[in-house]
Design an enzyme around this catalytic site. Structure first.
Site, PDB file in Angstrom:
ATOM      1  N   ASP A  41       0.854  -1.196   0.000  1.00 11.09           N
ATOM      2  CA  ASP A  41       0.000   0.000   0.000  1.00 11.09           C
ATOM      3  C   ASP A  41       0.886   1.240   0.000  1.00 11.09           C
ATOM      4  OD1 ASP A  41      -1.803   2.157   0.680  1.00 11.09           O
ATOM      5  OD2 ASP A  41      -3.227   0.633   1.329  1.00 11.09           O
ATOM      6  N   SER A  82      -7.065   4.380  -1.156  1.00 11.94           N
ATOM      7  CA  SER A  82      -6.915   2.920  -1.152  1.00 11.94           C
ATOM      8  C   SER A  82      -8.228   2.194  -1.408  1.00 11.94           C
ATOM      9  CB  SER A  82      -6.307   2.442   0.179  1.00 11.94           C
ATOM     10  OG  SER A  82      -4.965   2.850   0.250  1.00 11.94           O
ATOM     11  N   THR A 135      -8.026  -1.916   1.679  1.00  8.26           N
ATOM     12  CA  THR A 135      -7.474  -2.850   0.690  1.00  8.26           C
ATOM     13  C   THR A 135      -8.060  -4.258   0.809  1.00  8.26           C
ATOM     14  OG1 THR A 135      -5.469  -1.504   0.775  1.00  8.26           O
ATOM     15  CG2 THR A 135      -5.322  -3.594  -0.423  1.00  8.26           C
ATOM     16  N   GLU A 251      -1.115  -7.952   1.788  1.00  7.87           N
ATOM     17  CA  GLU A 251      -0.872  -6.513   1.768  1.00  7.87           C
ATOM     18  C   GLU A 251       0.179  -6.082   2.791  1.00  7.87           C
ATOM     19  OE1 GLU A 251      -3.808  -3.874   3.362  1.00  7.87           O
ATOM     20  OE2 GLU A 251      -3.171  -2.196   2.117  1.00  7.87           O
ATOM     21  N   ASP A 256       2.249   2.578   3.450  1.00  7.34           N
ATOM     22  CA  ASP A 256       1.436   3.789   3.271  1.00  7.34           C
ATOM     23  C   ASP A 256       1.456   4.664   4.518  1.00  7.34           C
ATOM     24  OD1 ASP A 256      -0.758   5.294   1.846  1.00  7.34           O
ATOM     25  OD2 ASP A 256      -1.912   4.629   3.590  1.00  7.34           O
ATOM     26  N   HIS A 260       2.759   8.419   4.830  1.00  6.70           N
ATOM     27  CA  HIS A 260       1.884   9.517   5.278  1.00  6.70           C
ATOM     28  C   HIS A 260       2.571  10.310   6.387  1.00  6.70           C
ATOM     29  CE1 HIS A 260      -1.934   9.147   3.199  1.00  6.70           C
ATOM     30  NE2 HIS A 260      -1.947   7.844   3.386  1.00  6.70           N
ATOM     31  N   ASP A 298      -1.249   0.044  -4.763  1.00  3.42           N
ATOM     32  CA  ASP A 298      -2.513   0.670  -5.144  1.00  3.42           C
ATOM     33  C   ASP A 298      -2.314   2.132  -5.551  1.00  3.42           C
ATOM     34  OD1 ASP A 298      -1.813   1.299  -2.551  1.00  3.42           O
ATOM     35  OD2 ASP A 298      -3.811   1.002  -1.706  1.00  3.42           O
ATOM     36  N   HIS A 299      -1.224   2.727  -5.061  1.00  2.69           N
ATOM     37  CA  HIS A 299      -0.878   4.123  -5.396  1.00  2.69           C
ATOM     38  C   HIS A 299       0.448   4.428  -4.719  1.00  2.69           C
ATOM     39  CE1 HIS A 299      -1.877   5.025  -1.245  1.00  2.69           C
ATOM     40  NE2 HIS A 299      -3.012   4.360  -1.414  1.00  2.69           N
ATOM     41  N   HIS A 342      -1.323  11.098  -0.838  1.00  2.00           N
ATOM     42  CA  HIS A 342      -0.939  10.224  -1.945  1.00  2.00           C
ATOM     43  C   HIS A 342      -0.520  11.071  -3.140  1.00  2.00           C
ATOM     44  CE1 HIS A 342      -4.028   7.095  -0.244  1.00  2.00           C
ATOM     45  NE2 HIS A 342      -3.010   7.319   0.568  1.00  2.00           N
TER      46      HIS A 342
HETATM   47 MG    MG Z   1      -4.327  -0.632   2.433  1.00  2.00          MG
HETATM   48 ZN    ZN Z   2      -2.793   6.191   2.298  1.00  2.00          ZN
END
Ligand code: MG
Ligand code: ZN
Length: 379
Positions: A41, A82, A135, A251, A256, A260, A298-299, A342
């Site tokens: 993620d 997400s 996710t 995952e 992520d 962040h 996912d990004h 993101h």
């Molecule tokens: Mg996720």
């Molecule tokens: Zn995020």
């Protein structure tokens, strides 16, 4: 004449050359029976490059033989969240940010996991966040908003997902409607355990494993320990008993979260942990021969860039720092984040095993579902 003969000989030799995957004649087409899809993620290319730069040993991701890029935009925003990102990968539709398992008109879309289950394959999810988080939810649930964890937990009752490993036990047992979904899931035949050691002792049947014992939140690395790679091993041991094959989604959820927080140390440790899980998947695929491993994201999170220590000889570390740069020791670059959110950059795709050649070039994030189903020969 001579040249023509040489050309024919060359063509014949190529035709008779053996397939590198199955060691049989080239005409054979090996299809995967099992698919392990690993999603980092928020894991953009700079996150992977930073992890590579830190280490002498190659990452497990580098064992993948095929690479591509995935476009991550959602139906509503160029920069996805997400919910929409996971839905695109799982269900093959672009949807609005925050939505789970449905298209932008709120029509539920079947996920690749659900199609696999409907066709008799075993299925699983292993994550380092709550099981109701965006996710994993995108593969199992159909809800208008990713934050509806109570409703998302209820969707687990409508499925027969064989192995679920993650967190957020609260959504299942401390509920606003007073129901204890864990009891209901037990009635459906699930073994429900807390902690990775108890999970690893389960060798068959349907399993729900909560990673943190009685706690509701899953800590970051290194406090968490190697529960993700061990969770993957546990899932693969159980799922691979099905002769029809399996689909497993894994995952690395907290890459992520580290991004962040613009926290390079957090981010890197999460990438390494995720990469250990990738290693477990590829180890299995290597000896199994019928397993396709796909690694993607996912990004991207953080708008991360890697720059020279002193880009123009004038900017000092302290000045960079005020822009969100981090500089752990032994590093030849400065990591600089451009956002605490993101970004819209494409993300890497890596693949290993039969069918890996389908995951090259530039693709939409909605392409994964149908590519996987086609290779598994199910619909
Ligand atoms: Mg996720
Ligand atoms: Zn995020």
């Amino acid at each position: 004449m001579n040249r023509k003969f040489l050309l024919y000989s060359l063509l014949l030799a190529l035709t008779l050359a053996s397939c590198t995957t199955c060691k049989q004649e080239q005409t054979c087409e090996v299809k995967p029976k099992n698919v392990i899809l690993l999603i980092g993620d928020g894991m953009g290319l700079p996150h992977v490059v930073a992890a590579m730069a830190e280490r002498e040993q190659p990452l497990n991701m580098e064992r993948c033989t095929h690479t591509g890029l995935s476009k991550t935009y959602s139906a509503s925003h160029y920069v996805t969240d997400s919910g929409a990102g996971g839905t695109a990968i799982a269900c093959g539709v672009k949807t609005n940010n925050n939505m789970i398992g449905m298209d932008k008109d709120s029509v539920p879309a079947e996920s690749v996991l659900e199609v696999a289950e409907r066709n008799g394959l075993s299925t699983g999810v292993v994550v380092t966040c709550g099981l109701t988080h965006a996710t994993p939810a995108a593969f199992i649930a159909h809800q208008i908003d990713r934050h509806m964890s109570q409703e998302i937990a209820l969707d687990f009752l409508t499925k027969e997902v064989d192995v679920c490993i993650g967190g957020d036990r609260a959504a299942f047992e401390k509920r606003e409607d007073g129901r204890n979904l864990l009891n209901e899931l037990k009635d459906k035949g699930y073994t429900i355990v807390n902690g990775i050691d108890s999970m690893m002792a389960v060798k068959e049947g349907k399993l729900i494993g909560f990673l943190q014992g009685n706690a509701y939140d899953i800590p970051k690395m290194p406090e968490r320990g190697d529960v993700l790679p061990k969770g993957v091993q546990t899932a693969v041991n159980i799922l691979s008993q099905n002769d029809k094959g399996f689909f497993l989604m894994v995952e690395g959820s907290q890459i992520d979260w580290g991004a962040h927080a613009n926290d390079m140390s957090y981010l890197l440790q999460e990438v390494y942990d995720f990469d250990e899980a990738v290693g477990k998947a590829i180890d299995f695929a290597e000896q199994n021969g019928e397993t396709l491993v796909i690694v993607t994201a996912d990004h991207e999170t953080g708008g991360l860039t890697l720059v020279q220590e002193t880009p123009d000889g004038n900017i000092s570390w302290q000045e960079m720092s005020s822009y969100g740069a981090a500089r752990p020791q032994n590093r030849k670059y400065i990591a600089k984040f451009s956002t605490t959110g993101h970004s819209g950059c494409m993300v890497p795709v890596y693949a290993y095993g039969p069918g890996a050649e389908e995951f090259t070039g530039i693709m939409e994030n909605t392409a994964f579902k149908n590519k996987i189903l086609k290779l598994l020969n199910i619909q």
